[in-house]
Write a protein that holds these residues in place. Structure first.
Motif, PDB file in Angstrom:
ATOM      1  N   ILE A 148      14.283   6.357  20.985  1.00 56.47           N
ATOM      2  CA  ILE A 148      14.565   7.396  21.933  1.00 56.47           C
ATOM      3  C   ILE A 148      14.472   8.708  21.196  1.00 56.47           C
ATOM      4  O   ILE A 148      15.202   9.019  20.632  1.00 56.47           O
ATOM      5  N   LEU A 149      13.411   9.650  21.679  1.00 60.15           N
ATOM      6  CA  LEU A 149      13.501  10.949  21.217  1.00 60.15           C
ATOM      7  C   LEU A 149      13.603  11.969  22.387  1.00 60.15           C
ATOM      8  O   LEU A 149      12.871  11.854  23.363  1.00 60.15           O
ATOM      9  N   VAL A 150      14.764  12.575  22.235  1.00 62.56           N
ATOM     10  CA  VAL A 150      14.901  13.879  23.278  1.00 62.56           C
ATOM     11  C   VAL A 150      14.415  14.937  22.682  1.00 62.56           C
ATOM     12  O   VAL A 150      14.915  15.420  21.827  1.00 62.56           O
ATOM     13  N   VAL A 151      13.445  15.581  23.269  1.00 62.59           N
ATOM     14  CA  VAL A 151      13.026  17.073  22.968  1.00 62.59           C
ATOM     15  C   VAL A 151      13.449  18.058  23.618  1.00 62.59           C
ATOM     16  O   VAL A 151      13.551  18.236  24.912  1.00 62.59           O
ATOM     17  N   GLY A 152      14.309  18.991  22.998  1.00 61.96           N
ATOM     18  CA  GLY A 152      14.910  19.992  23.718  1.00 61.96           C
ATOM     19  C   GLY A 152      16.451  20.181  23.550  1.00 61.96           C
ATOM     20  O   GLY A 152      17.040  18.935  23.461  1.00 61.96           O
ATOM     21  N   GLY A 153      16.873  21.219  22.866  1.00 58.39           N
ATOM     22  CA  GLY A 153      18.486  21.291  22.633  1.00 58.39           C
ATOM     23  C   GLY A 153      19.248  22.164  23.557  1.00 58.39           C
ATOM     24  O   GLY A 153      20.254  22.571  23.068  1.00 58.39           O
ATOM     25  N   GLY A 154      18.681  22.412  24.672  1.00 60.11           N
ATOM     26  CA  GLY A 154      19.607  23.084  25.332  1.00 60.11           C
ATOM     27  C   GLY A 154      20.726  22.181  26.383  1.00 60.11           C
ATOM     28  O   GLY A 154      20.759  20.865  25.935  1.00 60.11           O
ATOM     29  N   LEU A 155      21.164  22.634  27.305  1.00 59.95           N
ATOM     30  CA  LEU A 155      22.331  21.658  28.124  1.00 59.95           C
ATOM     31  C   LEU A 155      21.571  20.721  28.546  1.00 59.95           C
ATOM     32  O   LEU A 155      22.353  19.571  28.380  1.00 59.95           O
ATOM     33  N   THR A 156      20.752  20.350  28.970  1.00 57.78           N
ATOM     34  CA  THR A 156      20.121  19.390  29.663  1.00 57.78           C
ATOM     35  C   THR A 156      19.883  18.276  28.366  1.00 57.78           C
ATOM     36  O   THR A 156      20.106  16.936  28.677  1.00 57.78           O
ATOM     37  N   GLY A 157      19.110  18.691  27.312  1.00 61.23           N
ATOM     38  CA  GLY A 157      18.737  17.919  26.281  1.00 61.23           C
ATOM     39  C   GLY A 157      20.171  17.184  25.689  1.00 61.23           C
ATOM     40  O   GLY A 157      20.036  15.954  25.308  1.00 61.23           O
ATOM     41  N   LEU A 158      21.114  18.109  25.585  1.00 60.60           N
ATOM     42  CA  LEU A 158      22.352  17.483  24.881  1.00 60.60           C
ATOM     43  C   LEU A 158      23.124  16.359  26.071  1.00 60.60           C
ATOM     44  O   LEU A 158      23.603  15.325  25.484  1.00 60.60           O
ATOM     45  N   GLU A 159      22.958  16.552  27.107  1.00 63.45           N
ATOM     46  CA  GLU A 159      23.355  15.463  28.195  1.00 63.45           C
ATOM     47  C   GLU A 159      22.583  14.387  28.103  1.00 63.45           C
ATOM     48  O   GLU A 159      23.426  13.240  28.102  1.00 63.45           O
ATOM     49  N   VAL A 160      21.321  14.713  28.073  1.00 60.15           N
ATOM     50  CA  VAL A 160      20.215  13.378  28.156  1.00 60.15           C
ATOM     51  C   VAL A 160      20.664  12.448  27.014  1.00 60.15           C
ATOM     52  O   VAL A 160      20.960  11.343  26.886  1.00 60.15           O
TER      53      VAL A 160
END
Length: 395
Positions: A148-160
């Protein structure tokens, strides 16, 4: 005739504005209608929980507005004519129109793909209920060891990333962030964040741009391939496109430009709130798209509309930030306290206490939708026009 107020969208900002207006204005002088495509109020701040299979308590809008006099129309907005003051929509009966005297535009936002090839075809997001449910179904079908790759290191990315890693420890989770991991946080908060990512086994690709998303991988800006059976795209939000087809004055972001009372600078009978609007916060810095901005914007718009319709002084409250609340799975969290203009202070909370804090904030946001005046005493006032009509009729 009653003054017709139409609220488009029942997210945090729109739902708050409608409920607060109903408690500020007397129903003999106003008619408030909320147009929303979904019958439920969606707790957008919990979509990462929904995506990992957690059950969220449904909150029906009819129940939320029960006894308030607010009319709910379940429909999808297809166009807004801000010069003729008409909204075109489609519901279960087909196409229709609704006219207004005052419009509250709160159609919100969706995930932004920034034009990156393959995102629309292959990536998932958690910007809404339906997209979160699609991700949930996709994750449920994965076997152990899948990437699984989460792209984006903002609040949403960290939580996901942390939510998936905790809920599915059998999966291999990674995150790609354009900057450093949590680089806007205080140094101590960043250290805690890294400890959590290490504990959950999340691989971190820092200072990494994703230039293309494919079915089973993502390609970085420097040509590297990152394996990804599922890519979750959390790189920001794009506003609903309806406003771009109107004569409203918009910012480059597509957001409606508003003044301090959330009134559109080009059309005084239109107010815009939440992600749909761009408003100045402390120091002239635009408020960020978030629940933390949307609810106060809804308060401000409702109070301004009520004041103008009843010929009272318009309140002007400076909107500001206090903290950034990040859940890191169900048992850990990070509360970063911030300045009024959203810059990190040296104070923060971590661990179980932070997780409880974040949960309280989420519950409080949903509670405020049902109680938009925060249980403070309020009086439903007649509009100035209605008062004059009554005086004329009894003279």
């Amino acid at each position: 005739m009653k003054h017709r107020i139409v609220v488009l969208g029942a997210g945090y900002a729109g739902a708050t504005a409608a409920g607060r207006l109903a408690r500020r204005l007397h129903p003999d002088g106003t008619e408030i209608t909320v147009v929303n495509a979904d019958a439920e109020f969606v707790e957008r701040v919990r979509m990462h929980q929904l995506a990992t299979g957690q059950r969220l308590s449904p909150r029906q809008l009819r129940d939320i507005y029960g006894g308030t006099g607010v009319r709910l129309r379940l429909a999808r907005v297809t166009a807004v004519d801000v010069d003729q003051k008409i909204v075109t929509l489609v519901d279960e009966h087909g196409a229709g129109e609704i006219a207004y005297d005052t419009l509250v535009y709160a159609l919100g936002s969706t995930a932004a793909d920034h034009g990156v090839p393959g995102v629309a075809e292959h990536a998932h997001d958690v910007a809404g209920k339906q997209s979160a449910l699609r991700l949930r179904d996709r994750l449920a079908g994965l076997g152990a060891g899948e990437n699984i790759l989460v792209v984006g290191g903002g609040l949403t990315g960290l939580e996901v990333a942390t939510e998936i890693a905790e809920a599915r420890s059998d999966l291999t989770v990674a995150i790609a962030t354009r900057g450093g991991l949590g680089d806007w946080l205080d140094a101590g908060a960043r250290r805690h964040l890294r400890r959590v990512f290490d504990r959950l086994g999340i691989a971190v690709h820092e200072h990494t741009d994703i230039a293309q998303v494919e079915a089973t991988s993502a390609i970085t800006g420097d040509g590297r391939t990152v394996p990804a059976r599922v890519t979750v795209w959390t790189t920001g939000l794009a506003v609903h496109p309806i406003a771009a087809a109107t004569t409203l004055e918009l910012a480059e972001t597509g957001q409606v430009i508003v003044d301090a009372t959330m009134r559109a600078i080009s059309h005084p009978d239109v107010y815009a709130v939440g992600d749909a609007a761009i408003a100045d916060g402390p120091g002239g810095k635009p408020l960020r798209m978030s629940c933390a901005s949307g609810i106060p914007m809804g308060w401000q718009a409702a109070d301004a509309i009520a004041a103008r319709l009843t010929d009272r002084e318009v309140p002007k409250v400076s909107l500001r930030y206090f903290n950034q609340c990040i859940s890191l799975g169900r048992r850990d969290g990070l509360i970063q306290f911030v300045t009024a203009d959203d810059q990190a202070k040296t104070s923060f909370i971590t661990g179980k206490m932070a997780a409880r804090y974040k949960e309280a904030v989420c519950k409080g946001a949903a509670w405020s939708i049902v109680h938009p005046t925060l249980l403070l005493p309020t009086r439903r006032r007649l509009t100035t026009t209605t008062r004059k009509e009554w005086r004329t009729a009894t003279a």
